[in-house]
Design a protein around this motif. Structure first.
Motif, PDB file in Angstrom:
ATOM      1  N   GLN A  73       3.815   2.672   9.834  1.00  0.00           N
ATOM      2  CA  GLN A  73       5.123   3.133   9.379  1.00  0.00           C
ATOM      3  C   GLN A  73       6.158   2.008   9.461  1.00  0.00           C
ATOM      4  N   LEU A  74       6.017   1.147  10.452  1.00  0.00           N
ATOM      5  CA  LEU A  74       6.899  -0.016  10.562  1.00  0.00           C
ATOM      6  C   LEU A  74       6.751  -0.917   9.341  1.00  0.00           C
ATOM      7  N   ILE A  75       5.523  -1.182   8.947  1.00  0.00           N
ATOM      8  CA  ILE A  75       5.282  -2.025   7.767  1.00  0.00           C
ATOM      9  C   ILE A  75       5.846  -1.364   6.520  1.00  0.00           C
ATOM     10  N   LEU A  76       5.676  -0.046   6.409  1.00  0.00           N
ATOM     11  CA  LEU A  76       6.242   0.677   5.271  1.00  0.00           C
ATOM     12  C   LEU A  76       7.763   0.530   5.238  1.00  0.00           C
ATOM     13  N   ASP A  77       8.399   0.613   6.403  1.00  0.00           N
ATOM     14  CA  ASP A  77       9.857   0.452   6.471  1.00  0.00           C
ATOM     15  C   ASP A  77      10.285  -0.948   6.029  1.00  0.00           C
ATOM     16  N   ILE A  78       9.501  -1.964   6.426  1.00  0.00           N
ATOM     17  CA  ILE A  78       9.806  -3.339   6.016  1.00  0.00           C
ATOM     18  C   ILE A  78       9.703  -3.466   4.502  1.00  0.00           C
ATOM     19  N   PHE A  79       8.622  -2.943   3.944  1.00  0.00           N
ATOM     20  CA  PHE A  79       8.426  -3.016   2.497  1.00  0.00           C
ATOM     21  C   PHE A  79       9.538  -2.255   1.762  1.00  0.00           C
ATOM     22  N   ALA A  80       9.932  -1.091   2.302  1.00  0.00           N
ATOM     23  CA  ALA A  80      10.982  -0.297   1.662  1.00  0.00           C
ATOM     24  C   ALA A  80      12.300  -1.064   1.654  1.00  0.00           C
ATOM     25  N   GLN A  81      12.599  -1.774   2.738  1.00  0.00           N
ATOM     26  CA  GLN A  81      13.832  -2.557   2.821  1.00  0.00           C
ATOM     27  C   GLN A  81      13.815  -3.726   1.841  1.00  0.00           C
ATOM     28  N   ARG A  82      12.647  -4.332   1.620  1.00  0.00           N
ATOM     29  CA  ARG A  82      12.550  -5.525   0.769  1.00  0.00           C
ATOM     30  C   ARG A  82      12.383  -5.181  -0.718  1.00  0.00           C
ATOM     31  N   ALA A  83      12.053  -3.925  -1.024  1.00  0.00           N
ATOM     32  CA  ALA A  83      11.818  -3.548  -2.425  1.00  0.00           C
ATOM     33  C   ALA A  83      13.145  -3.496  -3.171  1.00  0.00           C
ATOM     34  N   THR A  84      13.288  -4.287  -4.220  1.00  0.00           N
ATOM     35  CA  THR A  84      14.536  -4.326  -4.979  1.00  0.00           C
ATOM     36  C   THR A  84      14.347  -3.975  -6.450  1.00  0.00           C
ATOM     37  N   THR A  85      13.128  -4.077  -6.966  1.00  0.00           N
ATOM     38  CA  THR A  85      12.882  -3.713  -8.360  1.00  0.00           C
ATOM     39  C   THR A  85      12.354  -2.283  -8.423  1.00  0.00           C
ATOM     40  N   HIS A  86      12.471  -1.683  -9.607  1.00  0.00           N
ATOM     41  CA  HIS A  86      11.996  -0.312  -9.787  1.00  0.00           C
ATOM     42  C   HIS A  86      10.500  -0.220  -9.490  1.00  0.00           C
ATOM     43  N   ARG A  87       9.755  -1.227  -9.953  1.00  0.00           N
ATOM     44  CA  ARG A  87       8.306  -1.201  -9.755  1.00  0.00           C
ATOM     45  C   ARG A  87       7.937  -1.294  -8.272  1.00  0.00           C
ATOM     46  N   SER A  88       8.582  -2.200  -7.541  1.00  0.00           N
ATOM     47  CA  SER A  88       8.255  -2.350  -6.118  1.00  0.00           C
ATOM     48  C   SER A  88       8.666  -1.111  -5.321  1.00  0.00           C
ATOM     49  N   LYS A  89       9.767  -0.477  -5.723  1.00  0.00           N
ATOM     50  CA  LYS A  89      10.172   0.759  -5.047  1.00  0.00           C
ATOM     51  C   LYS A  89       9.154   1.871  -5.281  1.00  0.00           C
ATOM     52  N   LEU A  90       8.616   1.931  -6.491  1.00  0.00           N
ATOM     53  CA  LEU A  90       7.571   2.921  -6.772  1.00  0.00           C
ATOM     54  C   LEU A  90       6.321   2.640  -5.947  1.00  0.00           C
ATOM     55  N   GLN A  91       5.974   1.365  -5.804  1.00  0.00           N
ATOM     56  CA  GLN A  91       4.790   0.998  -5.022  1.00  0.00           C
ATOM     57  C   GLN A  91       4.950   1.409  -3.562  1.00  0.00           C
ATOM     58  N   VAL A  92       6.142   1.202  -3.013  1.00  0.00           N
ATOM     59  CA  VAL A  92       6.391   1.590  -1.623  1.00  0.00           C
ATOM     60  C   VAL A  92       6.353   3.100  -1.472  1.00  0.00           C
TER      61      VAL A  92
END
Length: 431
Positions: A116-135
């Motif tokens: 869940q920590l890694i997911l939170d890191i990825f969610a914070q770093r996601a800035t494009t629509h595609r990366s947000k969908l991936q997270v």
């Protein structure tokens, strides 16, 4: 004093880390994992106020023993922790049980695991629509197996009778499945568009080179050095979540260099699956620059190389150059000794320092020598307006050597095979 507390400063959250290790596990490996675990919290700017460890086999109710679980709850209260993060994956019931202990002790904090920590890191770093969908896809896949249990526990006090929440649980689970299906379809469409871009780039004479390696090895710093550009290169995990691609020219060859997300040990499968399209950008490269932090102890390097190779060898057939970064921190004899000990895991080694520029020229030469061979043929175009127009295509898509002018413009043209296959069409249209 907590030895890991100094890793982060100016934090907005107090964090307690919990790591349980099996009695028969390797102690040195456990120390390395714990250090990396602490570094992960730095990516969210959290402050580690305590590190609690226990050597025992996992407990079904708390993961750690019941006595240790109570100790954790008291520490959370006394140190005003906002988060308790376990290295091991926790079940929904374990999170509930530990949270209940914390509440009883007077602590108000979130209980979570490393995934869940890694997911939170990825969610914070996601800035494009595609990366947000991936997270979001990764998070939903993480939640799905425990969806029914999550509803049961969160609504425990509202249950009218045994099985009273059955319909609600089924609805919540189905909602997650539907959302997963919608995101998967949208990402599949985006992946097809990305694949079309890769094909287009190859057909237009670009070679694809990807930077890969364990997270925080110095990929972004090397990327900056090669393309003369500033991207985020903090001493922190997962600074590059969204791949960045820039063009450069090496010996007249046009190259697209991509900086990619770093690898990490025990990365959850649902996160790997969600970001598979990002990894495929590495798999289909003409060359991979596998970046290694060579300043670390040999055993740490060995483990990280093994993890990197396991990821790359799944599909990749690309040439690999092993870039031994931060080599300026040791003497030449020490570098050679390390290289001998790790030779079975290192291919085409190059000693560099992305920070100081040491060895960058040697790396560029190595890239040039290891790129796919170019095909060469003699081209003749009419020395007129149509020929001049066609000539621009050859300049844009390959290497044009000295031109001999007469009735025709004659020159040696070198390019990749898929580009060369289009040359005849360009010549015939110019006649």
């Amino acid at each position: 004093m907590n030895p890991y507390q100094e890793l982060v400063t100016d934090s907005s959250r107090n964090v307690i880390l919990v790591m349980r290790t099996d009695p028969d596990s390797d102690s040195e490996d456990n120390r390395r994992k714990l250090q990396e675990f602490c570094e992960l919290t730095k990516a969210l700017n959290d402050r580690v106020v305590d590190v609690i460890t226990q050597e025992r086999y996992p407990d079904r109710k708390y993961n750690v023993g019941s006595g240790k679980a109570k100790e954790i709850a008291i520490a959370a209260r006394d140190k005003r922790a906002n988060r308790i993060i376990f290295y091991d994956p926790l079940s929904t019931s374990q999170i509930y049980n530990i949270s209940k202990l914390c509440n009883e002790a007077g602590a108000s904090c979130r209980v979570m695991d490393r995934f869940q920590l890694i997911l939170d890191i990825f969610a914070q770093r996601a800035t494009t629509h595609r990366s947000k969908l991936q997270v979001e896809l990764a998070r939903l896949r993480y939640e799905l197996p425990n969806a029914r249990m999550l509803v049961s526990l969160s609504k425990k006090e509202e249950r009218a009778g045994w099985g009273g929440l059955g319909d609600y649980e089924d609805s919540y689970e189905q909602d997650i499945k539907k959302r997963i299906a919608r995101i998967t379809a949208e990402l599949k469409k985006a992946d097809l568009e990305e694949e079309a871009r890769r094909v287009y780039r190859h057909k237009n004479g670009f070679f694809i080179v990807s930077l890969a390696g364990y997270t925080n090895a110095g990929k972004s710093t090397l990327f900056n050095a090669l393309v003369d550009e500033q991207t985020e290169s903090k001493d922190m995990f997962f600074t590059t979540l969204i791949p960045k691609t820039r063009a450069l020219v090496i010996n007249k060859r046009k190259i697209l260099l991509t900086d990619t997300v770093g690898f990490i040990e025990d990365l959850p499968h649902f996160l790997v699956d969600a970001f598979r399209s990002t990894l495929e950008g590495i798999y289909f490269s003409d060359m991979i620059l596998l970046v290694v932090d060579f300043s670390e102890p040999v055993e740490h390097i060995r483990k990280k190389l093994m993890i990197s190779h396991e990821t790359l060898w799944e599909k990749s057939t690309s040439n690999i150059i092993t870039v031994l970064n931060k080599s300026e921190t040791m003497k030449p004899d020490e570098r050679k000794k390390k290289l001998r000990e790790l030779s079975h895991l290192i291919y085409n080694p190059i000693f560099i320092s992305a920070k100081t520029g040491m060895g960058i020229a040697n790396l560029i030469d190595e890239i040039n020598q290891n790129l796919p061979a170019l095909m060469t043929r003699t081209i003749s175009l009419p020395n007129d307006e149509r020929g001049a127009s066609a000539m621009s295509w050859f300049y844009d898509n390959g290497v044009v050597e000295e031109i001999l002018y007469g009735k025709y413009m004659t020159f040696e043209f070198s390019a990749a095979e898929d580009v060369m296959s289009k040359a005849d069409d360009i010549v015939s249209k110019a006649q």
